[in-house]
Write a protein that holds these residues in place. Structure first.
Motif, PDB file in Angstrom:
ATOM      1  N   SER A   1       0.856  -1.185   0.000  1.00 17.36           N
ATOM      2  CA  SER A   1       0.000   0.000   0.000  1.00 17.36           C
ATOM      3  C   SER A   1       0.891   1.235   0.000  1.00 17.36           C
ATOM      4  N   ARG A   2       1.056   1.843  -1.158  1.00 14.32           N
ATOM      5  CA  ARG A   2       2.006   2.951  -1.274  1.00 14.32           C
ATOM      6  C   ARG A   2       1.571   4.175  -0.481  1.00 14.32           C
ATOM      7  N   SER A   3       0.295   4.265  -0.152  1.00 20.91           N
ATOM      8  CA  SER A   3      -0.152   5.396   0.655  1.00 20.91           C
ATOM      9  C   SER A   3       0.428   5.331   2.064  1.00 20.91           C
TER      10      SER A   3
ATOM     11  N   SER B   1       3.520   4.589   2.612  1.00 20.66           N
ATOM     12  CA  SER B   1       4.951   4.867   2.512  1.00 20.66           C
ATOM     13  C   SER B   1       5.301   6.187   3.185  1.00 20.66           C
TER      14      SER B   1
ATOM     15  N   GLY C   1      -0.448  11.818  -9.326  1.00 25.38           N
ATOM     16  CA  GLY C   1      -0.648  10.438  -8.890  1.00 25.38           C
ATOM     17  C   GLY C   1       0.521   9.539  -9.230  1.00 25.38           C
TER      18      GLY C   1
ATOM     19  N   VAL D   1       3.074   9.099  -7.642  1.00 31.39           N
ATOM     20  CA  VAL D   1       3.501   8.437  -6.408  1.00 31.39           C
ATOM     21  C   VAL D   1       2.966   7.006  -6.334  1.00 31.39           C
ATOM     22  N   HIS D   2       1.821   6.742  -6.979  1.00 29.60           N
ATOM     23  CA  HIS D   2       1.208   5.417  -6.917  1.00 29.60           C
ATOM     24  C   HIS D   2       1.634   4.505  -8.067  1.00 29.60           C
ATOM     25  N   ARG D   3       2.353   5.054  -9.068  1.00 33.72           N
ATOM     26  CA  ARG D   3       2.775   4.226 -10.194  1.00 33.72           C
ATOM     27  C   ARG D   3       4.238   4.481 -10.568  1.00 33.72           C
ATOM     28  N   ASP D   4       4.991   4.958  -9.608  1.00 35.54           N
ATOM     29  CA  ASP D   4       6.404   5.264  -9.827  1.00 35.54           C
ATOM     30  C   ASP D   4       7.146   3.995 -10.244  1.00 35.54           C
TER      31      ASP D   4
ATOM     32  N   SER E   1       8.106   0.465  -8.229  1.00 34.04           N
ATOM     33  CA  SER E   1       7.663  -0.829  -8.745  1.00 34.04           C
ATOM     34  C   SER E   1       8.836  -1.780  -8.909  1.00 34.04           C
TER      35      SER E   1
END
Length: 243
Positions: A54-56, A58, A77, A79-82, A86
């Motif tokens: 859950s990147r939130s 982080s 956004g 931050v959620h698909r960096d 990954s």
């Protein structure tokens, strides 16, 4: 572009590591780290802990990015698909952006993100992962250059400095000084992550017990934690709080 700027010697790294270990505050620690990066032609960096599930959840301990890039990273956004984050799911050793661009398994969204960074003027970067127990959380130091590619010497020498900086900084910085609140926690919700009872939280914050309980529930939901104990464990593992 194959130009390299300011490769440092092993002795420089050892001296900086020694100074970082003796630093007693986050500002001094970061200044020492920054001085070495400046000599290497590194323009900016970030350091934190990533929750791969859950990147939130982080945590960034330091974000030394220009305002425009920081606004884009969080506002778009990314931050959620960096793609750098990954890549931490299967890379445990330091890697450069140049190496990541050659990864044929990189998803389209990751390729587009790297293209966007190139458009912003970032030439190359180095990502130093610090795998944690269980492989679900990873410490990370990401350094970025506008003027040159990361050299072989830099890739060989800088990870030791990055690891030392990250671990020392993690122990020195307080939750109130985090540049971005993980999962959108408020300053009061940081307090509840310590695992105290509602009554203890109420006494420390000077609020009603019922209000303290609301803060606990809000923090638990934001961190996607099933119990208060899980919330506290996540906060400790991410370096948000220290006992």
């Amino acid at each position: 572009m194959d130009m390299h700027i300011g490769d440092v010697e092993p002795g420089d790294i050892f001296a900086a590591i020694n100074d970082i270990l003796r630093a007693t505050d986050a500002e001094t620690c970061t200044a020492i780290f920054r001085s070495v990066l400046d000599r290497c032609g590194i323009d900016t960096f970030a350091s934190g802990e990533v929750d791969l599930r859950s990147r939130s959840r982080s945590v960034f301990h330091v974000i030394d990015w220009p305002d425009d890039w920081r606004a884009y990273y969080f506002g778009s956004g990314l931050v959620h698909r960096d793609p750098l984050v990954s890549a931490l799911e299967h890379r445990v050793s330091p890697f450069t952006w140049a190496e990541l661009r050659l990864d044929r398994t990189l998803p389209q969204v990751g390729t587009e993100a790297l293209e966007r960074t190139a458009e912003a003027g970032w030439v190359d970067g180095l990502v130093v992962p610090l795998p944690r127990g269980g492989g679900k959380r990873v410490g990370i130091v990401s350094i970025v250059a506008r003027r040159s590619m990361i050299s072989a010497a830099q890739k060989h020498l800088l990870p030791a400095l990055c690891i030392c900086y990250h671990e020392r900084l993690r122990g020195l910085i307080s939750a109130q000084r985090l540049p971005v609140a993980p999962a959108g926690l408020t300053s009061r919700e940081f307090v509840v992550a310590r695992g105290m009872s509602d009554r203890q939280i109420a006494a420390e914050l000077g609020i009603a017990v019922s209000t303290a309980h609301e803060h606990v529930e809000n923090a638990r939901k934001r961190f996607e934690a099933a119990t208060r104990a899980e919330l506290a464990a996540a906060a400790v593992s991410l370096g948000i709080i220290h006992f």
